[in-house]
Design an enzyme around this catalytic site. Structure first.
Site, PDB file in Angstrom:
ATOM      1  N   ASP A  67      -7.990  -5.346   0.266  1.00 38.42           N
ATOM      2  CA  ASP A  67      -8.462  -6.050  -0.956  1.00 38.42           C
ATOM      3  C   ASP A  67      -8.178  -7.561  -1.046  1.00 38.42           C
ATOM      4  O   ASP A  67      -8.596  -8.452  -1.712  1.00 38.42           O
ATOM      5  CB  ASP A  67      -7.952  -5.538  -2.530  1.00 38.42           C
ATOM      6  CG  ASP A  67      -8.639  -4.347  -2.689  1.00 38.42           C
ATOM      7  OD1 ASP A  67      -9.912  -4.047  -2.359  1.00 38.42           O
ATOM      8  OD2 ASP A  67      -8.004  -3.374  -3.276  1.00 38.42           O
TER       9      ASP A  67
ATOM     10  N   HIS B 293       0.923  -1.241  -0.131  1.00 39.84           N
ATOM     11  CA  HIS B 293      -0.225  -0.104  -0.160  1.00 39.84           C
ATOM     12  C   HIS B 293       0.996   1.227  -0.046  1.00 39.84           C
ATOM     13  O   HIS B 293       1.825   1.296   0.557  1.00 39.84           O
ATOM     14  CB  HIS B 293      -1.080   0.059   1.192  1.00 39.84           C
ATOM     15  CG  HIS B 293      -2.138   0.967   1.194  1.00 39.84           C
ATOM     16  ND1 HIS B 293      -1.916   2.144   1.321  1.00 39.84           N
ATOM     17  CD2 HIS B 293      -3.342   0.920   0.654  1.00 39.84           C
ATOM     18  CE1 HIS B 293      -3.220   3.024   1.161  1.00 39.84           C
ATOM     19  NE2 HIS B 293      -3.856   2.097   0.491  1.00 39.84           N
TER      20      HIS B 293
HETATM   21  N1  CMC Z   1       4.209  -7.658  -4.971  1.00 38.80           N
HETATM   22  C1  CMC Z   1       5.602  -7.748  -5.057  1.00 38.80           C
HETATM   23  N2  CMC Z   1       6.325  -6.428  -4.877  1.00 38.80           N
HETATM   24  C2  CMC Z   1       5.587  -5.040  -4.542  1.00 38.80           C
HETATM   25  C3  CMC Z   1       4.349  -5.245  -4.366  1.00 38.80           C
HETATM   26  C4  CMC Z   1       3.599  -6.767  -4.317  1.00 38.80           C
HETATM   27  N3  CMC Z   1       2.277  -6.414  -4.315  1.00 38.80           N
HETATM   28  N4  CMC Z   1       3.841  -3.956  -3.911  1.00 38.80           N
HETATM   29  C5  CMC Z   1       4.891  -3.182  -4.023  1.00 38.80           C
HETATM   30  N5  CMC Z   1       6.081  -4.084  -4.389  1.00 38.80           N
HETATM   31  C6  CMC Z   1       7.293  -3.719  -4.188  1.00 38.80           C
HETATM   32  C7  CMC Z   1       7.617  -2.840  -5.534  1.00 38.80           C
HETATM   33  O1  CMC Z   1       8.340  -3.723  -6.864  1.00 38.80           O
HETATM   34  C8  CMC Z   1       8.806  -2.013  -5.247  1.00 38.80           C
HETATM   35  O2  CMC Z   1      10.017  -2.504  -4.988  1.00 38.80           O
HETATM   36  P1  CMC Z   1      11.424  -1.816  -5.474  1.00 38.80           P
HETATM   37  O3  CMC Z   1      11.508  -0.697  -4.305  1.00 38.80           O
HETATM   38  O4  CMC Z   1      12.438  -2.837  -5.459  1.00 38.80           O
HETATM   39  O5  CMC Z   1      11.282  -1.049  -6.796  1.00 38.80           O
HETATM   40  C9  CMC Z   1       8.432  -1.566  -3.662  1.00 38.80           C
HETATM   41  O6  CMC Z   1       7.678  -2.835  -3.332  1.00 38.80           O
HETATM   42  C10 CMC Z   1       7.386  -0.452  -3.634  1.00 38.80           C
HETATM   43  O7  CMC Z   1       6.349  -0.491  -4.361  1.00 38.80           O
HETATM   44  P2  CMC Z   1       5.638   0.619  -5.188  1.00 38.80           P
HETATM   45  O8  CMC Z   1       4.883   0.096  -6.500  1.00 38.80           O
HETATM   46  O9  CMC Z   1       6.634   1.949  -5.629  1.00 38.80           O
HETATM   47  O10 CMC Z   1       4.721   1.306  -4.261  1.00 38.80           O
HETATM   48  P3  CMC Z   1       3.330   2.159  -4.279  1.00 38.80           P
HETATM   49  O11 CMC Z   1       3.305   2.613  -3.406  1.00 38.80           O
HETATM   50  O12 CMC Z   1       3.664   3.002  -5.585  1.00 38.80           O
HETATM   51  O13 CMC Z   1       2.263   1.061  -4.954  1.00 38.80           O
HETATM   52  C11 CMC Z   1       0.544  -0.529  -4.700  1.00 38.80           C
HETATM   53  C12 CMC Z   1       1.379   0.536  -4.073  1.00 38.80           C
HETATM   54  C13 CMC Z   1      -0.680  -0.720  -3.761  1.00 38.80           C
HETATM   55  C14 CMC Z   1       0.069  -0.031  -5.980  1.00 38.80           C
HETATM   56  C15 CMC Z   1       1.603  -1.736  -4.851  1.00 38.80           C
HETATM   57  O14 CMC Z   1       1.755  -2.083  -3.701  1.00 38.80           O
HETATM   58  C16 CMC Z   1       0.761  -2.834  -5.661  1.00 38.80           C
HETATM   59  O15 CMC Z   1       0.803  -2.822  -6.881  1.00 38.80           O
HETATM   60  N6  CMC Z   1       0.115  -3.809  -5.035  1.00 38.80           N
HETATM   61  C17 CMC Z   1      -0.713  -4.888  -5.737  1.00 38.80           C
HETATM   62  C18 CMC Z   1      -2.030  -4.187  -5.862  1.00 38.80           C
HETATM   63  C19 CMC Z   1      -2.871  -3.882  -4.665  1.00 38.80           C
HETATM   64  O16 CMC Z   1      -3.092  -4.816  -4.009  1.00 38.80           O
HETATM   65  N7  CMC Z   1      -3.514  -2.864  -4.841  1.00 38.80           N
HETATM   66  C20 CMC Z   1      -4.697  -2.463  -3.595  1.00 38.80           C
HETATM   67  C21 CMC Z   1      -4.179  -1.413  -2.698  1.00 38.80           C
HETATM   68  S1  CMC Z   1      -5.188  -0.979  -1.476  1.00 38.80           S
HETATM   69  C22 CMC Z   1      -6.779  -0.947  -1.969  1.00 38.80           C
HETATM   70  C23 CMC Z   1      -7.041   0.529  -2.814  1.00 38.80           C
HETATM   71  O17 CMC Z   1      -5.982   1.286  -2.860  1.00 38.80           O
HETATM   72  O18 CMC Z   1      -7.762   0.572  -3.556  1.00 38.80           O
END
Ligand code: CMC
Length: 430
Positions: free
Chosen positions: A365, A307
């Protein structure tokens, strides 16, 4: 240490004092409004990782501590004691309602559930396999073609009627989308039923039989809607605010929010989690999928994990996880392979160095889809369920934004990296 101002000195030695604003909770914010005028530079923060886009009184999140407050009240207390309609009132109007206020609000929502019949005919135009989120955003957007009396955003007298209409009609639109997918006749709302009972009735009743409302299912949905009701400046809410900041009508702004919610990084994750669990299939396959999630050359992510704000347990996920146990048991489900698989995946991921180091915990989720599935709601409808709960948050933010005397159109700047100025070359010279 909290400061009242920051001074930024440019390469030419010229200094600009940037005021600091303090909220009631959370980090202070540096006001960079005069930075471009005084220093000739913009700030750069793709994805708004460290940028506050507005002031808001509605919801507070402390991502490090796993805290979520609606108008100051912890989500755990609301989940335990309240119901969705009361929470909706709290988010919209800032205070918990007294009995007459709650009754009047509830009655108004119950008596605005029907759609204009013309809107129902839209559903005949969608392909039989249209995704319900596509139908939801299209039909909500089309409300602006029907309810002209609430289109003047500068008339606060119309904000309540818009609010009550959209909250009341969202379940009706969602159920119509479901019925099209199921190949069943549309079921009209029943205003003697409460919000979630009416939703279940419109979803599952058929003309050939008497439908018995499942009280456990109605309570479970009510709790899920409370948990989804608002989450401050998330992607879809920010989209509603941005679209609405131009003075666009509120139905269009909410339709834009629905479109943003659909993405798998946001609300679309609940559908993606279920599809991922189905793909994993067996606990023995979990290590393979965890390895894929850690592999930078593979775009696969563990859906339902991570998140932007929570770097600790998402408090909503903790409540939903508990609720999964209860709902499955109450529904008489002893064989719960999907839930067991999710628990096994959670356990393995939470012990994994990669997930520990990056603070990746299950989010809201991760478990919600398991409950929806147990209630008989099809996977493609999961994000629609999220949208029904979140609509009140979108509306509360739209109302806050549109009545803010300091409102300006949202218009970010950019770091341009394209070609420098060059001349047009005539076709015969290319
Ligand atoms: N699985 C594997 N690696 C992950 C994941 C994951 N689910 N989420 C983040 N990472 C890694 C990502 O690769 C990155 O690694 P590095 O620093 O080595 O590049 C690091 O963690 C930070 O991730 P980010 O994408 O820069 O973080 P963000 O804040 O931009 O994204 C997120 C947050 C929720 C989009 C992301 O964690 C994600 O894609 N999660 C899976 C989708 C998900 O479950 N979404 C629902 C969110 S909660 C409800 C809502 O908001 O609607």
């Amino acid at each position: 240490m909290s400061k009242d101002a920051y001074t930024l000195t440019g390469p030419d030695g010229k200094s600009t004092t940037l005021p600091v604003h303090k909220g009631t909770l959370g980090p202070d914010v540096i006001d960079i409004g005069k930075l471009y005028k005084e220093q000739g530079v913009f700030t750069f923060d793709p994805g708004y990782v460290a940028t506050g886009s507005c002031k808001s009184d509605i919801t507070f999140i402390d991502g490090d501590e796993g805290v979520l407050l609606y108008r100051g009240i912890p989500i755990e207390q609301l989940a335990q004691n309240s119901n969705f309609i009361e929470v909706a009132y709290l988010l919209l109007y800032g205070e918990l309602p007294n009995k007459p206020q709650l009754d009047a609000f509830d009655t108004s929502i119950r008596t605005h559930t029907m759609l204009n019949e013309g809107m129902l005919r839209f559903f005949n135009g969608f392909r039989y396999d249209a995704h319900p989120m596509a139908m939801l955003s299209a039909v909500v957007g089309s409300m602006s073609a029907y309810y002209h009396d609430t289109m003047d955003v500068n008339d606060p007298g119309t904000h309540d009627i818009f609010t009550h209409r959209i909250l009341a009609k969202l379940p009706t639109i969602a159920a119509a989308a479901h019925k099209l997918t199921a190949g069943q006749p549309f079921v009209y709302p029943r205003n003697d039923l409460n919000y979630t009972e009416n939703l279940l009735h419109m979803f599952f009743a058929v003309p050939a039989e008497t439908y018995q409302i499942n009280k456990i299912a109605a309570q479970a949905l009510d709790l899920l809607f409370i948990l989804h009701a608002d989450h401050e400046q998330n992607c879809s809410t920010s989209t509603v605010r941005m679209a609405g900041s131009s003075g666009a009508n509120p139905y269009s702004a909410i339709a834009a929010g629905i479109a943003a919610l659909w993405g798998p990084a946001h609300g679309g994750a609940n559908e993606a989690v279920l599809r991922m669990l189905e793909e994993i299939g067996d606990a023995r396959n979990i290590p393979k999928f965890v390895a894929r999630a850690k592999d930078k050359s593979d775009s696969f992510r563990l859906m339902g994990f991570g998140h932007r704000v929570y770097k600790n347990f998402d408090p909503r996920a903790t409540i939903i996880r508990e609720m999964c146990h209860k709902v499955l048991a109450q529904m008489g489900r002893t064989d719960t392979p999907m839930f067991d698989l999710a628990l096994a995946l959670e356990e393995i991921a939470l012990k994994d160095e990669y997930f520990i180091e990056k603070n990746l915990y299950p989010n809201v989720d991760f478990y919600s889809g398991i409950i929806y599935k147990a209630l008989g709601i099809p996977t493609s409808m999961f994000t629609v369920m999220f949208a029904i709960g979140r609509t009140v948050g979108w509306v509360a933010h739209w109302r806050e934004m549109i009545t803010d005397p300091a409102l300006r159109i949202s218009r970010p700047r950019q770091l341009y990296t394209g070609p420098v100025q060059r001349n047009y070359v005539h076709l015969n010279k290319r």
